[in-house]
Scaffold this motif. Structure first.
Motif, PDB file in Angstrom:
ATOM      1  N   MET A 165      33.478  44.552  37.302  1.00  0.00           N
ATOM      2  CA  MET A 165      34.132  45.864  37.799  1.00  0.00           C
ATOM      3  C   MET A 165      33.552  47.017  36.776  1.00  0.00           C
ATOM      4  O   MET A 165      33.156  46.919  35.610  1.00  0.00           O
ATOM      5  CB  MET A 165      35.654  45.644  37.356  1.00  0.00           C
ATOM      6  CG  MET A 165      36.349  46.997  37.590  1.00  0.00           C
ATOM      7  SD  MET A 165      37.938  46.683  36.978  1.00  0.00           S
ATOM      8  CE  MET A 165      39.052  47.943  38.108  1.00  0.00           C
TER       9      MET A 165
ATOM     10  N   PHE B 272      44.722  62.305  32.843  1.00  0.00           N
ATOM     11  CA  PHE B 272      44.011  61.178  32.686  1.00  0.00           C
ATOM     12  C   PHE B 272      43.951  60.626  34.030  1.00  0.00           C
ATOM     13  O   PHE B 272      44.517  60.967  35.166  1.00  0.00           O
ATOM     14  CB  PHE B 272      44.988  60.045  32.049  1.00  0.00           C
ATOM     15  CG  PHE B 272      44.515  58.771  31.982  1.00  0.00           C
ATOM     16  CD1 PHE B 272      43.561  58.359  31.165  1.00  0.00           C
ATOM     17  CD2 PHE B 272      45.036  57.610  32.926  1.00  0.00           C
ATOM     18  CE1 PHE B 272      42.874  56.955  31.251  1.00  0.00           C
ATOM     19  CE2 PHE B 272      44.509  56.417  32.874  1.00  0.00           C
ATOM     20  CZ  PHE B 272      43.473  56.059  32.256  1.00  0.00           C
TER      21      PHE B 272
ATOM     22  N   ILE C  87      41.579  57.482  36.434  1.00  0.00           N
ATOM     23  CA  ILE C  87      40.824  56.296  36.562  1.00  0.00           C
ATOM     24  C   ILE C  87      39.896  56.277  38.002  1.00  0.00           C
ATOM     25  O   ILE C  87      40.522  56.680  39.175  1.00  0.00           O
ATOM     26  CB  ILE C  87      41.447  55.027  36.461  1.00  0.00           C
ATOM     27  CG1 ILE C  87      41.916  54.748  35.173  1.00  0.00           C
ATOM     28  CG2 ILE C  87      40.560  53.863  36.801  1.00  0.00           C
ATOM     29  CD1 ILE C  87      42.771  53.618  34.800  1.00  0.00           C
TER      30      ILE C  87
ATOM     31  N   VAL D 157      37.642  53.838  40.257  1.00  0.00           N
ATOM     32  CA  VAL D 157      36.763  52.668  40.275  1.00  0.00           C
ATOM     33  C   VAL D 157      35.544  52.971  41.097  1.00  0.00           C
ATOM     34  O   VAL D 157      35.606  53.575  42.247  1.00  0.00           O
ATOM     35  CB  VAL D 157      37.780  51.798  41.233  1.00  0.00           C
ATOM     36  CG1 VAL D 157      37.058  50.456  41.261  1.00  0.00           C
ATOM     37  CG2 VAL D 157      39.026  51.499  40.417  1.00  0.00           C
TER      38      VAL D 157
ATOM     39  N   LEU E 168      33.830  47.190  42.451  1.00  0.00           N
ATOM     40  CA  LEU E 168      34.806  45.904  41.926  1.00  0.00           C
ATOM     41  C   LEU E 168      34.631  44.827  42.943  1.00  0.00           C
ATOM     42  O   LEU E 168      34.570  44.906  44.147  1.00  0.00           O
ATOM     43  CB  LEU E 168      36.170  46.595  42.311  1.00  0.00           C
ATOM     44  CG  LEU E 168      37.237  45.468  42.052  1.00  0.00           C
ATOM     45  CD1 LEU E 168      37.410  45.108  40.811  1.00  0.00           C
ATOM     46  CD2 LEU E 168      38.691  46.010  42.477  1.00  0.00           C
TER      47      LEU E 168
ATOM     48  N   PHE F 161      41.943  43.614  32.647  1.00  0.00           N
ATOM     49  CA  PHE F 161      42.040  44.999  32.035  1.00  0.00           C
ATOM     50  C   PHE F 161      43.502  45.302  31.839  1.00  0.00           C
ATOM     51  O   PHE F 161      44.007  45.577  30.701  1.00  0.00           O
ATOM     52  CB  PHE F 161      41.382  46.098  32.882  1.00  0.00           C
ATOM     53  CG  PHE F 161      41.351  47.524  32.244  1.00  0.00           C
ATOM     54  CD1 PHE F 161      40.473  47.769  31.191  1.00  0.00           C
ATOM     55  CD2 PHE F 161      42.219  48.513  32.408  1.00  0.00           C
ATOM     56  CE1 PHE F 161      40.635  48.883  30.332  1.00  0.00           C
ATOM     57  CE2 PHE F 161      42.252  49.720  31.657  1.00  0.00           C
ATOM     58  CZ  PHE F 161      41.572  49.972  30.666  1.00  0.00           C
TER      59      PHE F 161
ATOM     60  N   THR G  20      48.160  53.815  36.386  1.00  0.00           N
ATOM     61  CA  THR G  20      46.915  54.425  36.989  1.00  0.00           C
ATOM     62  C   THR G  20      45.868  53.485  37.447  1.00  0.00           C
ATOM     63  O   THR G  20      45.180  53.734  38.523  1.00  0.00           O
ATOM     64  CB  THR G  20      46.274  55.434  36.079  1.00  0.00           C
ATOM     65  OG1 THR G  20      47.203  56.165  35.413  1.00  0.00           O
ATOM     66  CG2 THR G  20      45.262  56.349  36.760  1.00  0.00           C
ATOM     67  N   LEU G  21      45.595  52.388  36.846  1.00  0.00           N
ATOM     68  CA  LEU G  21      44.263  51.575  37.279  1.00  0.00           C
ATOM     69  C   LEU G  21      45.065  50.706  38.496  1.00  0.00           C
ATOM     70  O   LEU G  21      44.297  50.580  39.276  1.00  0.00           O
ATOM     71  CB  LEU G  21      44.491  50.284  36.185  1.00  0.00           C
ATOM     72  CG  LEU G  21      43.355  49.426  36.488  1.00  0.00           C
ATOM     73  CD1 LEU G  21      41.924  49.921  36.272  1.00  0.00           C
ATOM     74  CD2 LEU G  21      43.418  47.997  35.860  1.00  0.00           C
ATOM     75  N   ASP G  22      46.308  50.330  38.527  1.00  0.00           N
ATOM     76  CA  ASP G  22      46.799  49.709  39.602  1.00  0.00           C
ATOM     77  C   ASP G  22      46.415  50.278  40.901  1.00  0.00           C
ATOM     78  O   ASP G  22      46.133  50.054  41.908  1.00  0.00           O
ATOM     79  CB  ASP G  22      48.291  49.447  39.444  1.00  0.00           C
ATOM     80  CG  ASP G  22      48.424  48.351  38.559  1.00  0.00           C
ATOM     81  OD1 ASP G  22      47.439  47.457  38.087  1.00  0.00           O
ATOM     82  OD2 ASP G  22      49.664  48.161  38.113  1.00  0.00           O
TER      83      ASP G  22
ATOM     84  N   VAL H 266      42.831  50.710  41.872  1.00  0.00           N
ATOM     85  CA  VAL H 266      42.398  49.759  42.398  1.00  0.00           C
ATOM     86  C   VAL H 266      42.787  49.516  43.713  1.00  0.00           C
ATOM     87  O   VAL H 266      42.113  49.224  44.765  1.00  0.00           O
ATOM     88  CB  VAL H 266      42.767  48.472  41.500  1.00  0.00           C
ATOM     89  CG1 VAL H 266      42.390  47.234  42.447  1.00  0.00           C
ATOM     90  CG2 VAL H 266      41.913  48.306  40.316  1.00  0.00           C
TER      91      VAL H 266
END
Lengths: 115, 392
Positions: free
Chosen positions: B100, B88, B90, B92, B95, B373, A97-99, A102
């Motif tokens: 970040m 879930f 995320i 951003v 960054l 991370f 999910t982070l990838d 980003v």
């Protein structure tokens, strides 16, 4: 009350439990701290097969944690393994999910909400 | 299924009767509407998902992790991976190369905290561990100088290196050698030595080791089998230290000549190996206006808040003003708005959302924050895997 009657020693993890009743045991991990223990406790608590679990650090100078697992019947060892497995799958999902988040941010820094 | 439906129909009609009764008798908990099976009543849901900040202290700070915590209400609190995947997220927020900020939504504090702890103390980096001082005539003592050098971030990917154990010889896979030779000639004015004067020695140490046998081959403090700049990963990007950090100041005639050996390590051994300046999170603040705040009161509310932008005033037409929550994210939850007169406590409610973390990572420069991370998550995975293999 049954006293711990066996200890299966492996390099970094130890299980203290009873031979006759595998449903409750204390696992002792060296070189671990709250980081792993608290996450594993979280994963164990969310497992319906667990009737009690908790962890303690017997002495702050020793890098060791004891994790107590009591289940409703299944072997504590298997339940602990499943908890770790769940935690691992969670981590993998967090990573992917982070990838994605980003990448989305880099391609479009104004609107970023990744599922 | 059909039985349930019919019974719910009956309930509907009886509810109407109860409504009548309620009007006659006043409030009674018996008259509260039924909550659907498998759903938490709103107040329990609030307790589960929010920390409530009261003027004196926060309440409902705990998270109920136990799988059967809400079993009596038909709600399953056990872990479901597909549920987790669905919820879930995320986001951003900001960054750049060394900082970040992102939102982690739908994760328990235990796991978010594990990531934070790993970032600070268990993600490895390279840092100067040994300093060989050939000459130091500056006013800064050798040990202080060595300590200062240790804290300088080295801009290199630590994943390309191995740990140097006690019995290992320093080689090209576990050691980075940096040289510093700075002097201030007599007659010159005082000068400052900056970290960019640390020069990378890809061939290893240049200092010859003293040997008891004068005939033996001269050896240095490292044994590199090849030059590091011949390795593909460093050929195009040479290793350097973080720039613009003052190491020492030299007066006329003073000189520093030394060699610094950087090795891989973790923040739990010494903070110099920590890859982050710091990493932290806060729970998402939620500000709710429970009743309309109008006119003078609206202006007082905006005045009470020390942060710009949490509250704002909106014109409701015909010259009337009403307070609104413009941006709860910037709220520091200082509780200034609910302090003083008790009426404010009835008007404004402050919450923290328990599963929404505003996570911030400040990298020291070795790796970009998003990579840090990812590495931290991988380390937690590796810990789990270790437990699984050891119990199998």
């Amino acid at each position: 009350m049954k006293r711990p009657t066996c200890s299966l020693e492996t390099p970094a993890a130890m299980e203290h439990g009873s031979v006759r009743d595998p449903s409750s045991a204390t696992f002792s991990f060296v070189d671990e701290d709250h980081t792993l223990a608290n996450s594993v406790r979280f994963a164990l608590n969310q497992d319906p097969r667990v009737s009690l679990c908790g962890y303690s650090i017997p002495h702050p100078s020793d890098s060791r944690v004891n994790i107590r697992v009591q289940t409703t019947g299944d072997p504590a060892r298997e339940v602990l393994k499943d908890a770790c497995q769940n935690l691992m799958l969670m981590c993998q999902h967090v990573r992917s999910t982070l990838d994605k988040a980003v990448d989305d941010y880099r391609s479009n820094p104004t609107d970023m909400d990744t599922k | 299924m059909s039985e349930q439906e019919s019974s719910s129909d009956e309930r509907m009609s009886s509810e109407e009767e109860e409504e009548e009764q309620k009007k006659e008798e006043g409030f009674s908990y018996m008259n509260l509407p039924d909550v659907e099976w498998g759903q938490l009543p709103p107040h329990i849901e609030k307790q589960r998902s929010r920390v409530h900040l009261k003027p004196d202290a926060p309440t409902n700070t705990e998270t109920l992790q136990y799988s059967g915590a809400y079993a009596s209400m038909g709600v399953d609190n056990s872990f479901r991976l597909d549920n987790f995947r669905d919820n879930f997220r995320i986001k951003v927020i900001a960054l750049d190369k060394d900082k970040m900020e992102f939102d982690l939504i739908g994760i328990d504090a235990a796991v978010a905290n594990a990531f934070r702890r790993i970032l600070i103390s268990e993600v490895p980096t390279m840092a100067i561990e040994k300093v060989f001082i050939a000459n130091n005539t500056s006013v800064i003592q050798d040990e202080v100088l060595a300590h200062r050098l240790g804290l300088i971030p080295i801009k290199v990917d630590p994943r390309l290196f191995e740990y140097l154990s006690a019995n290992d010889t320093p080689n090209e896979k576990n050691t980075i050698v940096l040289k510093l030779h700075a002097r201030c000639l007599p007659g010159q004015s005082r000068r400052t030595v900056y970290s960019q004067e640390l020069k990378w020695l890809p061939n290893g140490s240049e200092f010859a080791k003293e040997s008891e046998n004068p005939n033996s081959k001269p050896s240095t403090y490292t044994s590199f089998s090849c030059s590091q700049d011949s390795l593909p990963e460093f050929a195009s990007n040479p290793i350097s230290a973080m720039e613009d950090i003052i190491i020492a100041k030299l007066g006329p005639g003073q000189e520093i000549e030394l060699e610094a050996h950087a090795v891989k390590g973790m923040g739990k051994t010494h903070a110099k190996w920590s890859p982050v300046g710091t990493a932290w999170y806060r729970m998402f603040p939620e500000v709710v206006l429970l009743e309309n705040v109008e006119g003078e009161d609206a202006e007082e509310l905006v005045r009470k808040c020390p942060i710009d932008g949490v509250f704002d005033i909106e014109d409701t037409g015909n010259g009337k003003k009403r307070a609104i929550v413009a941006d709860s994210r910037v709220c520091t939850l200082c509780r200034e708005c609910i302090r003083g007169d008790e009426m404010w406590e009835r008007r404004v409610a402050l919450y923290r959302v328990k599963d929404h973390f505003i996570f911030t990572i400040e990298s020291t420069g070795a790796l970009p924050p998003e990579v840090l991370f990812t590495e931290a998550v991988k380390i937690l995975e590796a810990k789990c895997e270790r437990v699984i293999t050891e119990l199998s």
